[in-house]
Design a protein around this motif. Structure first.
Motif, mmCIF file in Angstrom:
data_model
loop_
_atom_site.group_PDB
_atom_site.id
_atom_site.type_symbol
_atom_site.label_atom_id
_atom_site.label_comp_id
_atom_site.label_asym_id
_atom_site.label_seq_id
_atom_site.Cartn_x
_atom_site.Cartn_y
_atom_site.Cartn_z
ATOM 1 N N ARG A 176 80.207 42.763 4.337
ATOM 2 C CA ARG A 176 80.236 42.769 5.814
ATOM 3 C C ARG A 176 81.100 41.628 6.347
ATOM 4 O O ARG A 176 81.790 41.791 7.353
ATOM 5 C CB ARG A 176 78.811 42.688 6.366
ATOM 6 N N ALA A 177 81.077 40.481 5.677
ATOM 7 C CA ALA A 177 81.906 39.350 6.102
ATOM 8 C C ALA A 177 83.383 39.708 6.041
ATOM 9 O O ALA A 177 84.157 39.337 6.926
ATOM 10 C CB ALA A 177 81.623 38.123 5.241
ATOM 11 N N ILE A 178 83.778 40.435 5.012
ATOM 12 C CA ILE A 178 85.177 40.850 4.879
ATOM 13 C C ILE A 178 85.558 41.774 6.026
ATOM 14 O O ILE A 178 86.613 41.615 6.649
ATOM 15 C CB ILE A 178 85.415 41.512 3.514
ATOM 16 N N THR A 179 84.691 42.722 6.332
ATOM 17 C CA THR A 179 84.944 43.660 7.435
ATOM 18 C C THR A 179 85.059 42.912 8.758
ATOM 19 O O THR A 179 85.977 43.164 9.550
ATOM 20 C CB THR A 179 83.811 44.701 7.510
ATOM 21 N N LEU A 180 84.141 41.988 9.011
ATOM 22 C CA LEU A 180 84.173 41.229 10.262
ATOM 23 C C LEU A 180 85.397 40.319 10.337
ATOM 24 O O LEU A 180 86.034 40.217 11.392
ATOM 25 C CB LEU A 180 82.885 40.417 10.424
ATOM 26 N N ASP A 231 83.053 41.583 19.713
ATOM 27 C CA ASP A 231 81.921 42.140 18.965
ATOM 28 C C ASP A 231 81.659 41.348 17.687
ATOM 29 O O ASP A 231 80.502 41.100 17.328
ATOM 30 C CB ASP A 231 82.160 43.611 18.632
ATOM 31 N N VAL A 232 82.715 40.945 17.000
ATOM 32 C CA VAL A 232 82.578 40.126 15.790
ATOM 33 C C VAL A 232 81.895 38.805 16.145
ATOM 34 O O VAL A 232 80.960 38.365 15.463
ATOM 35 C CB VAL A 232 83.958 39.871 15.136
ATOM 36 N N PHE A 233 82.348 38.181 17.198
ATOM 37 C CA PHE A 233 81.793 36.904 17.664
ATOM 38 C C PHE A 233 80.302 37.054 17.952
ATOM 39 O O PHE A 233 79.489 36.251 17.488
ATOM 40 C CB PHE A 233 82.564 36.510 18.928
ATOM 41 N N ASP A 287 90.720 38.258 22.721
ATOM 42 C CA ASP A 287 91.560 39.177 23.477
ATOM 43 C C ASP A 287 91.331 40.656 23.177
ATOM 44 O O ASP A 287 92.116 41.494 23.596
ATOM 45 C CB ASP A 287 93.040 38.832 23.264
ATOM 46 N N SER A 288 90.279 40.967 22.449
ATOM 47 C CA SER A 288 89.974 42.372 22.197
ATOM 48 C C SER A 288 88.462 42.560 22.137
ATOM 49 O O SER A 288 87.714 41.627 21.829
ATOM 50 C CB SER A 288 90.617 42.861 20.889
ATOM 51 N N THR A 289 88.046 43.768 22.422
ATOM 52 C CA THR A 289 86.621 44.096 22.356
ATOM 53 C C THR A 289 86.093 43.885 20.952
ATOM 54 O O THR A 289 84.990 43.358 20.766
ATOM 55 C CB THR A 289 86.386 45.544 22.809
ATOM 56 N N TRP A 302 94.400 33.964 14.771
ATOM 57 C CA TRP A 302 93.428 34.906 14.214
ATOM 58 C C TRP A 302 93.356 34.843 12.699
ATOM 59 O O TRP A 302 92.289 35.031 12.124
ATOM 60 C CB TRP A 302 93.728 36.316 14.708
ATOM 61 N N ASP A 303 94.482 34.579 12.028
ATOM 62 C CA ASP A 303 94.446 34.476 10.565
ATOM 63 C C ASP A 303 93.575 33.304 10.121
ATOM 64 O O ASP A 303 92.741 33.443 9.225
ATOM 65 C CB ASP A 303 95.857 34.324 9.999
ATOM 66 N N THR A 304 93.751 32.156 10.754
ATOM 67 C CA THR A 304 92.937 30.989 10.394
ATOM 68 C C THR A 304 91.472 31.227 10.739
ATOM 69 O O THR A 304 90.580 30.871 9.960
ATOM 70 C CB THR A 304 93.467 29.718 11.081
ATOM 71 N N ALA A 305 91.213 31.831 11.881
ATOM 72 C CA ALA A 305 89.822 32.121 12.255
ATOM 73 C C ALA A 305 89.160 32.999 11.193
ATOM 74 O O ALA A 305 88.034 32.723 10.760
ATOM 75 C CB ALA A 305 89.768 32.795 13.627
ATOM 76 N N ALA A 306 89.865 34.038 10.763
ATOM 77 C CA ALA A 306 89.327 34.937 9.740
ATOM 78 C C ALA A 306 89.138 34.203 8.412
ATOM 79 O O ALA A 306 88.107 34.369 7.742
ATOM 80 C CB ALA A 306 90.248 36.135 9.564
#
Length: 87
Positions: A73-77, A25-27, A19-21, A54-58
């Protein structure tokens, strides 16, 4: 290469749930890094995206070999996936 990754990312049904750009972009970046076939193995993350959890996905992103390989980078994404905005 990035355009090919974007096309491959868009072939996943879960892409439409983003639901967001920034989440898109992360995907795309994960597809770019992993390739579509290895990315498809993130089954729990993809299921969480379908539920817009989104919490579980992260968390699933961070609980992976990929996360240890890309480090900070994984943490940022993952935070981008979690919040949908840059923090």
């Amino acid at each position: 290469d990035v355009q090919q990754a974007r096309t491959e990312a868009q072939s996943f049904p879960e892409y439409e749930f983003l639901d967001s750009t920034l989440r898109r972009d992360v995907f795309v970046e994960m597809v770019f890094n992993l390739g579509a076939s290895r990315f498809a193995r993130f089954k729990k993350m993809l299921a969480a995206i379908r539920h817009q959890d989104w919490d579980t996905a992260a968390d699933e992103m961070l609980d992976s070999k990929w996360a240890t390989q890309v480090g900070r980078r994984a943490i940022t994404l993952a935070e981008g996936m979690r919040h949908g905005t840059r923090t």
